[in-house]
Design a protein around this motif. Sequence first.
Motif, PDB file in Angstrom:
ATOM      1  N   CYS A  37     -10.233  -2.093  -2.929  1.00 23.73           N
ATOM      2  CA  CYS A  37      -9.242  -3.396  -2.479  1.00 23.73           C
ATOM      3  C   CYS A  37     -10.159  -3.907  -4.343  1.00 23.73           C
ATOM      4  N   ASN A  38     -11.478  -3.944  -4.796  1.00 25.50           N
ATOM      5  CA  ASN A  38     -11.460  -4.163  -6.067  1.00 25.50           C
ATOM      6  C   ASN A  38     -11.856  -2.266  -6.770  1.00 25.50           C
ATOM      7  N   PHE A  56      -7.722 -10.342  -2.394  1.00 25.13           N
ATOM      8  CA  PHE A  56      -6.982  -9.561  -1.495  1.00 25.13           C
ATOM      9  C   PHE A  56      -5.845 -10.454  -2.412  1.00 25.13           C
ATOM     10  N   ARG A  57      -5.368 -11.098  -3.217  1.00 26.82           N
ATOM     11  CA  ARG A  57      -4.716 -12.769  -3.762  1.00 26.82           C
ATOM     12  C   ARG A  57      -4.050 -12.119  -5.107  1.00 26.82           C
ATOM     13  N   VAL A  58      -4.771 -10.886  -5.903  1.00 29.50           N
ATOM     14  CA  VAL A  58      -4.633 -10.097  -7.066  1.00 29.50           C
ATOM     15  C   VAL A  58      -3.258  -9.024  -6.422  1.00 29.50           C
ATOM     16  N   LEU A  59      -4.029  -8.814  -4.955  1.00 28.28           N
ATOM     17  CA  LEU A  59      -2.782  -7.330  -5.048  1.00 28.28           C
ATOM     18  C   LEU A  59      -2.068  -7.987  -4.341  1.00 28.28           C
ATOM     19  N   GLU A  61      -0.648 -11.402  -5.471  1.00 27.07           N
ATOM     20  CA  GLU A  61       0.361 -11.096  -6.766  1.00 27.07           C
ATOM     21  C   GLU A  61       1.114 -10.172  -7.782  1.00 27.07           C
ATOM     22  N   ASN A  62      -0.009  -9.020  -7.351  1.00 17.19           N
ATOM     23  CA  ASN A  62       0.814  -7.950  -7.599  1.00 17.19           C
ATOM     24  C   ASN A  62       1.805  -7.010  -7.050  1.00 17.19           C
ATOM     25  N   GLY A  63       2.509  -8.067  -5.824  1.00 12.24           N
ATOM     26  CA  GLY A  63       3.102  -7.155  -5.027  1.00 12.24           C
ATOM     27  C   GLY A  63       2.887  -6.166  -3.936  1.00 12.24           C
ATOM     28  N   PHE A  64       1.514  -5.582  -3.564  1.00 11.18           N
ATOM     29  CA  PHE A  64       1.473  -4.878  -2.860  1.00 11.18           C
ATOM     30  C   PHE A  64       0.810  -5.063  -1.847  1.00 11.18           C
ATOM     31  N   LEU A  65       1.195  -6.310  -1.582  1.00  4.52           N
ATOM     32  CA  LEU A  65       0.303  -7.006  -0.163  1.00  4.52           C
ATOM     33  C   LEU A  65       1.447  -7.722   0.467  1.00  4.52           C
ATOM     34  N   LYS A  67       3.209 -11.278   2.351  1.00  6.70           N
ATOM     35  CA  LYS A  67       2.354 -12.533   1.980  1.00  6.70           C
ATOM     36  C   LYS A  67       1.688 -12.580   3.738  1.00  6.70           C
ATOM     37  N   ALA A  68       1.818 -12.113   4.721  1.00  7.44           N
ATOM     38  CA  ALA A  68       1.546 -12.582   5.831  1.00  7.44           C
ATOM     39  C   ALA A  68       0.094 -11.725   6.229  1.00  7.44           C
ATOM     40  N   PHE A  69       0.375 -10.610   5.829  1.00  4.68           N
ATOM     41  CA  PHE A  69      -0.665  -9.386   5.390  1.00  4.68           C
ATOM     42  C   PHE A  69      -2.004  -9.778   5.017  1.00  4.68           C
ATOM     43  N   PHE A  70      -1.548 -10.623   3.455  1.00  7.89           N
ATOM     44  CA  PHE A  70      -2.609 -11.422   2.404  1.00  7.89           C
ATOM     45  C   PHE A  70      -3.083 -12.508   3.203  1.00  7.89           C
ATOM     46  N   GLU A  71      -2.788 -12.860   4.051  1.00  2.82           N
ATOM     47  CA  GLU A  71      -3.408 -14.390   4.702  1.00  2.82           C
ATOM     48  C   GLU A  71      -4.128 -13.917   5.637  1.00  2.82           C
ATOM     49  N   SER A  72      -4.053 -12.641   6.315  1.00  2.00           N
ATOM     50  CA  SER A  72      -4.553 -12.577   7.689  1.00  2.00           C
ATOM     51  C   SER A  72      -5.893 -12.224   7.257  1.00  2.00           C
ATOM     52  N   LEU A  73      -5.834 -10.642   6.314  1.00  2.00           N
ATOM     53  CA  LEU A  73      -7.237 -10.525   5.434  1.00  2.00           C
ATOM     54  C   LEU A  73      -7.915 -11.033   4.944  1.00  2.00           C
ATOM     55  N   VAL A  74      -7.456 -12.481   4.230  1.00  2.00           N
ATOM     56  CA  VAL A  74      -7.877 -13.957   3.780  1.00  2.00           C
ATOM     57  C   VAL A  74      -8.669 -14.638   4.900  1.00  2.00           C
TER      58      VAL A  74
END
Length: 119
Positions: A37-38, A56-59, A61-65, A67-74
């Motif tokens: 991701c980096n 994961f937040r950067v991705l 915030e820029n529409g690549f992920l 919300k639910a998927f982002f939260e799971s990764l976090v």
Amino acid sequence: MLQFNREKISKLLKDPDKVDSAKYNFIIAIESAVDICNHTISRNGLRPPKDYSDTFRVLFENGFLEKAFFESLVNMVKFRDRLVHIYWEIDNEFLYSILKNNVKDLKGLINRIIEILEL
């Protein structure tokens, strides 16, 4: 939570080598996902992340992920942090649950990164 075969869980949890291997491989998988991701963030000229979760937040915030998927990764990053920093407090049955229920998110991330690279 899904019902698990108690015999399989018991067999895994009684083998310290398998438990340790599962923990180590989970750490490596999360760190590899963050590294990929980096590279994606750098390639797209996005802001540098502050920490693993922020990657994961950067991705997101820029529409690549989504919300639910982002939260799971976090949440996976948080569990990775617990494995690294307070490993003595890890509930091995919880580890088993994560491996059975959430590893698919790492596969989903790989597919999403491939999609991003093809843009």
